[in-house]
Design an enzyme around this catalytic site. Structure first.
Site, PDB file in Angstrom:
ATOM      1  N   LYS A 195      12.614  11.130   0.467  1.00  0.00           N
ATOM      2  CA  LYS A 195      11.388  10.396   0.157  1.00  0.00           C
ATOM      3  C   LYS A 195      11.729   9.345  -0.885  1.00  0.00           C
ATOM      4  CE  LYS A 195       6.733  10.864  -1.659  1.00  0.00           C
ATOM      5  NZ  LYS A 195       5.655  11.776  -2.066  1.00  0.00           N
ATOM      6  N   LYS A 248      10.901   9.329   4.665  1.00  0.00           N
ATOM      7  CA  LYS A 248       9.656   8.645   4.332  1.00  0.00           C
ATOM      8  C   LYS A 248       9.916   7.529   3.357  1.00  0.00           C
ATOM      9  CE  LYS A 248       5.400   9.515   1.905  1.00  0.00           C
ATOM     10  NZ  LYS A 248       4.764  10.293   0.912  1.00  0.00           N
TER      11      LYS A 248
END
Ligand code: PBG
Length: 329
Positions: A195, A248
């Protein structure tokens, strides 16, 4: 052998052949729809920076989910907007918290719905950080216990899978251990493993009311230029017991999705985040892009890069297009 014997255009000319030899397909089973549940009643509050996305109180959430199921969307991930916040995010792990109540009502009403929950402190802390704060520092180890508590409370409410998005080191192991100790050894973990500290989360922070009140998230989320580090993060999460790993955002990190898939060949999710949604929406509203075509291309690209599932705010829209036979593939 080459041209004129070889003519790749032969298989492009007719729609039937384009369909037949298509290498990548997006299906509704691949999509997870993120939803925001807010404390209170009769609230359907539009998120200004995300046209079509709302903060919903439980009554509206139940209604909306019925429509999603009818459209063929069977999986959602829930984010909570609590009544109150404090330094330790305690509203995030109380038995009757906003997410816990929503999960149990949803699973009660729609047992076949797959409900994932986002496990993170930032929606529940008054400082908006994803961990326990001391001065300007985000403390790693004291945060783990709170995340584990939150994951267990979600599982107790009936969540099908928990998804830690905080990026603290060691959180997957801590959550796995706590789930097992409470009899939830069958509940899988989807780890937000790679992330990145991204500008593309801006609209989400409006939706979830989770913007950090000081500083930013660069001491825990990944530095965008890095790629090898993403593989180390994924390796570590898998070793700690992650069942699904996530990259992400999605579109600016397609190379990471592909590397993770090639290296680990494990169940892989990609999060087509709020800013990716908003960019397309804004351009489409102005008539600058044809929404359906670019959404199809974007989601197909994420799958082609190697994602098995995509978390996307476009899910209901895609389902409508497919329902009307208007999905471009
Ligand atoms: C919570 C969390 C965030 C997102 C998902 N979980 C925001 C953040 O890290 O600031 C972003 C999702 C999106 O932008 O759609 N930590």
């Amino acid at each position: 052998m080459g041209f004129p014997v070889i003519r790749p255009r032969r298989l492009r000319e007719k729609a039937g052949f384009r369909q037949m030899f298509k290498e990548t397909t997006v299906s509704l089973h691949d999509l997870i729809y993120p939803m925001f549940v807010i404390h209170g009643r009769k609230i359907k509050h539009p998120v200004d920076s995300m046209p079509g996305v709302y903060q919903l109180s439980l009554d509206h959430l139940l209604k909306e989910v019925r429509e999603l199921l009818e459209l063929g969307i069977h999986s959602i991930i829930l984010f909570g907007i609590p009544e109150s916040k404090d330094a330790l995010g305690s509203s995030g792990y109380e038995r009757h918290g906003v997410v816990q109540q929503a999960v149990s009502a949803l699973k009660d009403r729609y047992p076949k719905l797959t409900v994932l929950t986002d496990v993170c402190l930032c929606e529940y802390t008054d400082h908006g950080h994803c961990g326990v704060v001391e001065g300007e520092q985000i403390l790693n180890d004291p945060t783990l216990e709170l995340l584990a508590k939150m994951a267990v409370s979600h599982a107790e409410a009936g969540a099908d899978m928990v998804a830690p998005s905080d990026m603290m080191d060691g959180r997957v192991a801590a959550i796995r251990q706590a789930l097992d100790a409470h009899g939830f050894s069958q509940i899988p973990i989807m780890a937000y493993s790679a992330k990145y500290a991204s500008g593309f989360y801006g609209p989400f922070r409006d939706a979830a009311g989770s913007a950090p009140q000081f500083g930013d998230r660069r001491s825990y989320q990944m530095h965008p230029p890095n790629s090898d580090e993403a593989l180390r993060e994924v390796a570590q999460d898998l070793e700690e017991g992650a069942d699904v790993v996530m990259v992400k955002p999605a579109l600016p990190y397609l190379d990471i999705i592909r590397r993770v898939k090639d290296t680990f060949n494990c169940p892989l999710a990609a999060y087509n985040v709020s800013g990716e949604y908003t960019m397309i929406k804004a351009a489409a509203e102005r008539g600058w892009l044809e929404e359906k075509r670019v959404v199809w291309e974007a989601l197909t690209g994420i799958k082609r890069a190697g994602a098995d599932v995509i978390l996307t705010y476009f899910a209901p829209q895609v389902a409508c297009w497919m329902d009307k036979g208007k999905w471009p593939e």
